[in-house]
Enzyme design. Structure first.
Site, mmCIF file in Angstrom:
data_model
loop_
_atom_site.group_PDB
_atom_site.id
_atom_site.type_symbol
_atom_site.label_atom_id
_atom_site.label_comp_id
_atom_site.label_asym_id
_atom_site.label_seq_id
_atom_site.Cartn_x
_atom_site.Cartn_y
_atom_site.Cartn_z
ATOM 1 N N GLY A 1 8.663 -8.991 -15.298
ATOM 2 C CA GLY A 1 8.051 -7.743 -15.755
ATOM 3 C C GLY A 1 8.642 -6.520 -15.093
ATOM 4 O O GLY A 1 9.589 -6.606 -14.291
ATOM 5 N N ASP B 1 14.143 -17.842 -3.186
ATOM 6 C CA ASP B 1 14.736 -16.938 -4.183
ATOM 7 C C ASP B 1 15.292 -15.690 -3.502
ATOM 8 O O ASP B 1 15.138 -14.576 -3.999
ATOM 9 C CB ASP B 1 13.710 -16.560 -5.241
ATOM 10 N N LYS C 1 3.973 -3.817 -9.658
ATOM 11 C CA LYS C 1 4.652 -4.794 -10.513
ATOM 12 C C LYS C 1 3.662 -5.279 -11.569
ATOM 13 O O LYS C 1 2.569 -5.755 -11.243
ATOM 14 C CB LYS C 1 5.162 -5.979 -9.695
ATOM 15 N N GLY D 1 12.268 -6.969 -13.409
ATOM 16 C CA GLY D 1 12.564 -8.304 -12.911
ATOM 17 C C GLY D 1 12.424 -9.330 -14.002
ATOM 18 O O GLY D 1 12.246 -8.996 -15.177
ATOM 19 N N GLY D 2 12.500 -10.592 -13.597
ATOM 20 C CA GLY D 2 12.398 -11.656 -14.580
ATOM 21 C C GLY D 2 11.009 -11.795 -15.166
ATOM 22 O O GLY D 2 10.838 -12.373 -16.240
ATOM 23 N N LEU E 1 10.708 1.682 -12.026
ATOM 24 C CA LEU E 1 11.658 1.573 -10.914
ATOM 25 C C LEU E 1 12.690 0.486 -11.153
ATOM 26 O O LEU E 1 13.819 0.559 -10.663
ATOM 27 C CB LEU E 1 10.902 1.276 -9.610
#
Length: 431
Positions: free
Chosen positions: A167, A280, A183, A164-165, A161
């Site tokens: 994985g 974040d 994730k 990210g930083g 999908l």
């Protein structure tokens, strides 16, 4: 005169019979129960004339039939009682056997899960059961690695999908067609492990319509997994800066997304005890469901009140969203999240990325580029995302721009509380 005398004697004999019968039943038995049917005569013989003897033979026979009937009736009740007791006993035994079989099957599943390196915790064969358990208070459920592997088709590239930083995120389809996002975090190290555990702990306590739900987690060898609810429209970053360039996001949808984000932040800042600072917040961490309802995700860097001092918190965040006071001095407060919210609001309004490269290999932030034009009403309509340009009331446009300008003020004391931002946006959203 002889005939009437005979008739009177016969009549009196008939009346005497029932009385003698009652006396026979009611007389004491001295501890013995006479049989219901006895071969002896039921009544003592009564002297009578030969002419009346034939008429007296019938009553004792009828009485015997009545007693026989009662005897059979008692037998039927006894048989029915025994039959019902037998059925009840059989049902109890069957229930005990089924309960034992069910317990044995669950025990085998748990043992199998332990052998596959999943550690302790329930191994869910049905994702619906996992979802039910995750809705209860407490930590999310541990999920078996084999279940994740099967649901993602062995983590196929076709099910990716996003990235990210830390994985990849995979689409997972569990039993019954239930979808989720998995994730995969590899080689976390000490910091990654701390963030992983922090997110599980925090999301296990937080429940809000605009905060992503963590359904489960898994540790397999050196790899860690987080299982989230599935959001059909992906991230806000993909919608705004992906192939569609925001084509599906109308003005009202964008304002609804901004309102949802503000509600989620207000819950973290005002309703959580101690308050939670996301640290974040960015468009890639804003996820959208099938109706474009927005939910804040990725709480690995989140900190709670009392833990945001410079000495206790490593400087983290994403370039373009980090507040100046945090970047320069390490000062972290709820106003740092308000700054990041202002950047996301500018993305929704203008359609540009938070940081863009210039021809001279330098970078320019959306705040630096837009600030001079946001306060000029003659220039503001020209910098609005072309997808939504001229589709909103100008008064609403000026109001949203004013909120964005206040949120990205360099001085944190000039920024509004997220509650004030929320109250400013509510009138802009049609019911």
């Amino acid at each position: 005169m002889g005939t009437p005398s005979s008739s009177s004697s016969s009549s009196s004999s008939i009346w005497v019979l029932p009385i003698l019968f009652l006396l026979h039943i009611l007389q004491p038995t001295h501890g013995r129960n006479p049989p219901l049917l006895s071969p002896q005569p039921l009544l003592p013989p009564i002297p009578s004339s030969p002419s009346s003897s034939s008429s007296m033979a019938s009553p004792p026979l009828v009485m015997q039939m009545v007693i026989v009937y009662e005897h059979h009736h008692l037998d039927k009740e006894l048989v029915m009682a025994v039959a019902l007791s037998s059925v009840a006993a059989a049902l109890i035994i069957l229930s005990a056997v089924l309960a034992y079989i069910f317990w044995q099957r669950n025990q085998r599943d748990t043992d199998s899960d332990s052998k596959n390196g999943q550690g302790s915790g329930p191994n869910m064969s049905k994702f619906s059961s996992l979802k039910m358990m995750s809705n209860r208070k407490g930590s999310p459920t541990m999920v078996g690695y084999l279940l994740l592997e099967s649901a993602t088709s062995n983590f196929s590239e076709d099910n990716i999908l996003g990235e990210g930083g830390s994985g990849f995120v995979y689409k997972a389809c569990f039993d019954g067609g239930v979808l989720a996002a998995v994730k995969k975090l590899g080689g976390c190290g000490q910091d990654g492990t701390r963030e992983y555990e922090s997110e599980i702990d925090l999301l296990g306590k937080v429940q809000h319509p605009n905060i992503i739900s963590l359904l489960g987690y898994c540790v397999h060898e050196d790899t860690r997994f987080l299982v989230y609810e599935f959001m059909q429209n992906g991230s806000l970053e993909t919608q705004l800066h992906g192939p569609s360039h925001g084509a599906a996001l109308t003005w009202h949808i964008r304002m609804k997304i901004a309102l949802d984000i503000a509600r989620g932040l207000e819950y973290l800042h005002e309703n959580c005890n101690p308050p939670v600072i996301h640290r974040d917040l960015k468009s890639s961490n804003i996820l959208l469901d099938s109706e474009f309802n927005a939910k804040i995700s990725d709480f690995g860097l989140a900190v709670t009140g009392g833990n945001q001092n410079k000495g206790n918190t490593k400087l983290s965040g994403t370039l373009g969203y980090v507040a100046p006071e945090y970047l320069l001095d390490g000062k972290l407060t709820e106003k740092s999240d308000v700054y990041a919210f202002g950047v996301v609001l500018l993305e929704l309004l203008i359609g540009r990325k938070p940081v863009e490269k210039l021809a001279s290999s330098q970078c320019q932030t959306i705040v630096t580029w837009a600030m001079p034009q946001l306060t000029d009403r003659s220039k503001l309509p020209n910098i609005v995302d072309p997808v939504i340009r001229n589709t909103m009331d100008l008064k609403h446009l000026y109001q949203v721009a004013a909120v964005a300008v206040l949120c990205v003020q360099p001085e944190p004391s000039y920024r509004p509380l997220i509650t004030d931002v929320l109250h400013s946006l509510i009138p802009l959203i049609p019911i």
